[in-house]
Design a protein around this motif. Structure first.
Motif, PDB file in Angstrom:
ATOM      1  N   LYS A  86       0.831  -1.216   0.000  1.00  0.00           N
ATOM      2  CA  LYS A  86       0.000   0.000   0.000  1.00  0.00           C
ATOM      3  C   LYS A  86       0.862   1.261   0.000  1.00  0.00           C
ATOM      4  CE  LYS A  86      -0.721   0.384   5.018  1.00  0.00           C
ATOM      5  NZ  LYS A  86      -1.712   0.457   6.082  1.00  0.00           N
ATOM      6  N   TYR A  87       2.031   1.218   0.640  1.00  0.00           N
ATOM      7  CA  TYR A  87       2.922   2.386   0.638  1.00  0.00           C
ATOM      8  C   TYR A  87       3.527   2.606  -0.744  1.00  0.00           C
ATOM      9  CZ  TYR A  87       2.549   2.164   5.718  1.00  0.00           C
ATOM     10  OH  TYR A  87       2.078   2.143   7.001  1.00  0.00           O
ATOM     11  N   LYS A  88       3.818   1.514  -1.441  1.00  0.00           N
ATOM     12  CA  LYS A  88       4.328   1.642  -2.812  1.00  0.00           C
ATOM     13  C   LYS A  88       3.273   2.266  -3.715  1.00  0.00           C
ATOM     14  CE  LYS A  88       4.309  -1.571  -5.940  1.00  0.00           C
ATOM     15  NZ  LYS A  88       4.483  -2.862  -6.587  1.00  0.00           N
ATOM     16  N   ARG A  89       2.028   1.823  -3.591  1.00  0.00           N
ATOM     17  CA  ARG A  89       0.954   2.387  -4.410  1.00  0.00           C
ATOM     18  C   ARG A  89       0.794   3.876  -4.144  1.00  0.00           C
ATOM     19  NH1 ARG A  89      -1.469  -2.631  -3.073  1.00  0.00           N
ATOM     20  NH2 ARG A  89      -2.670  -1.638  -1.423  1.00  0.00           N
ATOM     21  N   THR A  90       0.859   4.289  -2.884  1.00  0.00           N
ATOM     22  CA  THR A  90       0.754   5.710  -2.532  1.00  0.00           C
ATOM     23  C   THR A  90       1.908   6.494  -3.148  1.00  0.00           C
ATOM     24  OG1 THR A  90      -0.377   5.173  -0.473  1.00  0.00           O
ATOM     25  CG2 THR A  90       0.665   7.342  -0.607  1.00  0.00           C
ATOM     26  N   TRP A  91       3.116   5.942  -3.064  1.00  0.00           N
ATOM     27  CA  TRP A  91       4.298   6.590  -3.625  1.00  0.00           C
ATOM     28  C   TRP A  91       4.147   6.749  -5.138  1.00  0.00           C
ATOM     29  CZ3 TRP A  91       8.137   5.928  -7.159  1.00  0.00           C
ATOM     30  CH2 TRP A  91       9.310   6.657  -6.990  1.00  0.00           C
ATOM     31  N   LEU A  92       3.694   5.692  -5.818  1.00  0.00           N
ATOM     32  CA  LEU A  92       3.503   5.761  -7.262  1.00  0.00           C
ATOM     33  C   LEU A  92       2.437   6.782  -7.648  1.00  0.00           C
ATOM     34  CD1 LEU A  92       3.771   1.978  -8.185  1.00  0.00           C
ATOM     35  CD2 LEU A  92       5.366   3.790  -8.858  1.00  0.00           C
ATOM     36  N   VAL A  97       2.393  12.546 -10.636  1.00  0.00           N
ATOM     37  CA  VAL A  97       2.317  13.983 -10.902  1.00  0.00           C
ATOM     38  C   VAL A  97       3.500  14.423 -11.767  1.00  0.00           C
ATOM     39  CG1 VAL A  97       2.445  16.259  -9.802  1.00  0.00           C
ATOM     40  CG2 VAL A  97       1.036  14.458  -8.795  1.00  0.00           C
ATOM     41  N   TYR A  98       4.662  13.800 -11.542  1.00  0.00           N
ATOM     42  CA  TYR A  98       5.879  14.164 -12.269  1.00  0.00           C
ATOM     43  C   TYR A  98       6.047  13.404 -13.567  1.00  0.00           C
ATOM     44  CZ  TYR A  98       6.769  16.048  -7.670  1.00  0.00           C
ATOM     45  OH  TYR A  98       6.646  16.731  -6.485  1.00  0.00           O
ATOM     46  N   GLY A  99       5.340  12.288 -13.702  1.00  0.00           N
ATOM     47  CA  GLY A  99       5.471  11.468 -14.901  1.00  0.00           C
ATOM     48  C   GLY A  99       6.777  10.704 -14.889  1.00  0.00           C
ATOM     49  N   GLY A 100       7.102  10.119 -16.016  1.00  0.00           N
ATOM     50  CA  GLY A 100       8.359   9.385 -16.151  1.00  0.00           C
ATOM     51  C   GLY A 100       8.180   7.889 -16.084  1.00  0.00           C
ATOM     52  N   LYS A 101       9.294   7.201 -16.299  1.00  0.00           N
ATOM     53  CA  LYS A 101       9.306   5.738 -16.262  1.00  0.00           C
ATOM     54  C   LYS A 101       9.999   5.276 -14.996  1.00  0.00           C
ATOM     55  CE  LYS A 101       9.100   4.674 -21.148  1.00  0.00           C
ATOM     56  NZ  LYS A 101       9.695   3.938 -22.244  1.00  0.00           N
ATOM     57  N   GLY A 133       2.333  12.500 -16.289  1.00  0.00           N
ATOM     58  CA  GLY A 133       2.549  13.763 -15.610  1.00  0.00           C
ATOM     59  C   GLY A 133       1.305  14.625 -15.668  1.00  0.00           C
ATOM     60  N   THR A 134       1.334  15.753 -14.982  1.00  0.00           N
ATOM     61  CA  THR A 134       0.172  16.653 -14.982  1.00  0.00           C
ATOM     62  C   THR A 134       0.266  17.722 -16.040  1.00  0.00           C
ATOM     63  OG1 THR A 134       1.204  18.049 -13.307  1.00  0.00           O
ATOM     64  CG2 THR A 134      -0.306  16.311 -12.535  1.00  0.00           C
ATOM     65  N   THR A 135       1.342  17.724 -16.820  1.00  0.00           N
ATOM     66  CA  THR A 135       1.490  18.762 -17.858  1.00  0.00           C
ATOM     67  C   THR A 135       0.858  18.376 -19.141  1.00  0.00           C
ATOM     68  OG1 THR A 135       3.638  17.862 -18.486  1.00  0.00           O
ATOM     69  CG2 THR A 135       3.608  19.676 -16.869  1.00  0.00           C
TER      70      THR A 135
END
Length: 135
Positions: A86-92, A97-101, A133-135
């Motif tokens: 659950k902590y990994k899911r929250t982190w992801l 927001v930042y996007g990326g791989k 990402g949010t952009t």
């Protein structure tokens, strides 16, 4: 857990190598890639770093996560592990927001340039995930 142990036992006995080879593999698990071993890296920063040949420097130690930095000839990368999924899911979710791989496994994430993630995947297992990402 017992099923995983049985699979590893089956792999070890089916390989046909000598006793010395099996003893060496047991004493030096970092010499066996995750793909060959048929497992995914465990959720411990130091073990994941060892599988990639890195001497990790821990930079965050918290109840929700541990994070270590690896600097190598291949490039720099961040290993983040979590005590629960659950902590990994929250982190992801937050990282989206930042996007990326990211290279994502059970209770761990590796952050690096996409080319390096492709190099690390055979050593660690996991899947490469594209976050929006949010952009």
């Amino acid at each position: 857990m017992a099923a995983g142990s049985a699979v590893l036992l089956l792999l070890a006995t089916a390989c046909g190598g000598g006793e010395d080879e099996r003893a060496a593999a047991k004493s030096s698990p970092t010499n066996v890639s995750a793909t060959v071993a048929g497992v995914v890296a465990p959720a411990k920063v130091e073990v994941i770093a060892g599988l990639t040949g890195c001497q990790v420097k821990i930079r965050t130690e918290a109840d929700e996560l541990r994070e270590g930095v690896c600097r190598s000839k291949r490039g720099d990368y961040l290993i983040t592990t979590f005590p629960q999924e659950k902590y990994k899911r929250t982190w992801l979710d937050a990282a989206a927001v930042y996007g990326g791989k990211y290279l994502v496994g059970p209770r761990w994430v590796v952050s690096a340039e996409p080319e390096l993630l492709e190099e690390l995947r055979p050593e660690l297992g996991g899947t490469i995930r594209q976050l929006r990402g949010t952009t």
